[in-house]
Design a protein around this motif. Structure first.
Motif, mmCIF file in Angstrom:
data_model
loop_
_atom_site.group_PDB
_atom_site.id
_atom_site.type_symbol
_atom_site.label_atom_id
_atom_site.label_comp_id
_atom_site.label_asym_id
_atom_site.label_seq_id
_atom_site.Cartn_x
_atom_site.Cartn_y
_atom_site.Cartn_z
ATOM 1 N N UNK A 1 0.752 -1.066 -0.074
ATOM 2 C CA UNK A 1 -0.496 -0.058 0.006
ATOM 3 C C UNK A 1 1.177 1.222 -0.100
ATOM 4 N N UNK A 2 1.752 1.649 0.335
ATOM 5 C CA UNK A 2 2.901 1.847 0.851
ATOM 6 C C UNK A 2 3.917 2.829 -0.623
ATOM 7 N N UNK A 3 4.068 0.884 -1.105
ATOM 8 C CA UNK A 3 4.904 1.520 -2.467
ATOM 9 C C UNK A 3 3.865 1.440 -3.669
ATOM 10 N N UNK A 4 2.882 1.349 -3.694
ATOM 11 C CA UNK A 4 2.119 1.214 -5.037
ATOM 12 C C UNK A 4 1.156 2.435 -5.014
ATOM 13 N N UNK A 5 1.116 2.553 -6.555
ATOM 14 C CA UNK A 5 0.689 3.781 -7.114
ATOM 15 C C UNK A 5 -1.412 4.157 -6.344
ATOM 16 N N UNK A 6 -1.720 2.762 -6.882
ATOM 17 C CA UNK A 6 -2.777 1.950 -6.536
ATOM 18 C C UNK A 6 -2.725 0.700 -7.213
ATOM 19 N N UNK A 7 -3.354 -0.290 -5.006
ATOM 20 C CA UNK A 7 -3.091 -1.655 -5.191
ATOM 21 C C UNK A 7 -4.243 -2.051 -4.925
#
Length: 165
Positions: free
Chosen positions: A48-54
């Motif tokens: 969730x922190x690294x993805x632009x959208x999860x």
């Protein structure tokens, strides 16, 4: 739109953490789709922190905490295509027909559970994709995940990535 598909990460049961190669690819994707079996909330928090959208669902090995945070089935429209994400689709025999009946208003179904990469198309046109697992290859020769491009209602550049771990 660049998508990264993964599933069955099983951290920390099968691996201490996600592979760095996968995490690097997460940062390059517009959307990350995870088809369940996280087994820990820390991995969900990390993506969730690294993805632009999860876009994510829970799997059969995910406990109450993950089930409170994630749905069993997720739906999204991406690049003009209707996606559904679910962890388990049942046995390989009859999968296309069964999934086409269960997801009639879907263009692409992303699933996991088997740890076996899968790319097929049902008679109805439903595309079924399983990225395998980046941490638990089971009987497969490689740990894997998928990337693809979605634009103007079409998939392209579907690539199965093989980790060298």
């Amino acid at each position: 739109m660049r998508l990264l598909l993964t599933s069955d990460t099983h951290v920390p049961a099968r691996a201490e953490r996600l592979p760095e190669e996968l995490l690097g690819a997460v940062g390059e994707a517009d959307v990350v789709i995870h088809a369940g079996d996280w087994t820990d909330e820390a991995t969900l928090d990390l993506l969730q922190a690294r993805a632009r959208r999860l876009i994510a669902v829970y799997g059969n090995n995910d406990g109450p905490a993950l089930r409170r945070r994630l749905p069993e089935i997720a739906h999204a429209e991406l690049g003009g295509l209707r996606f559904a994400v679910v962890h388990e689709t049942g046995p390989a025999a009859g999968r296309e027909k069964r999934c086409a009946a269960r997801f009639p208003d879907t263009d692409v179904l992303v699933f996991g559970h088997s740890h076996i990469p899968w790319d097929s198309t049902a008679a109805t046109g439903l595309r079924l994709l399983n990225p395998g697992s980046p941490t638990d290859r089971r009987r497969q020769p490689h740990h894997t995940w998928l990337t693809l491009t979605v634009a103007d209602g079409a998939l392209s550049d579907v690539v199965l990535h093989r980790l060298t771990v």
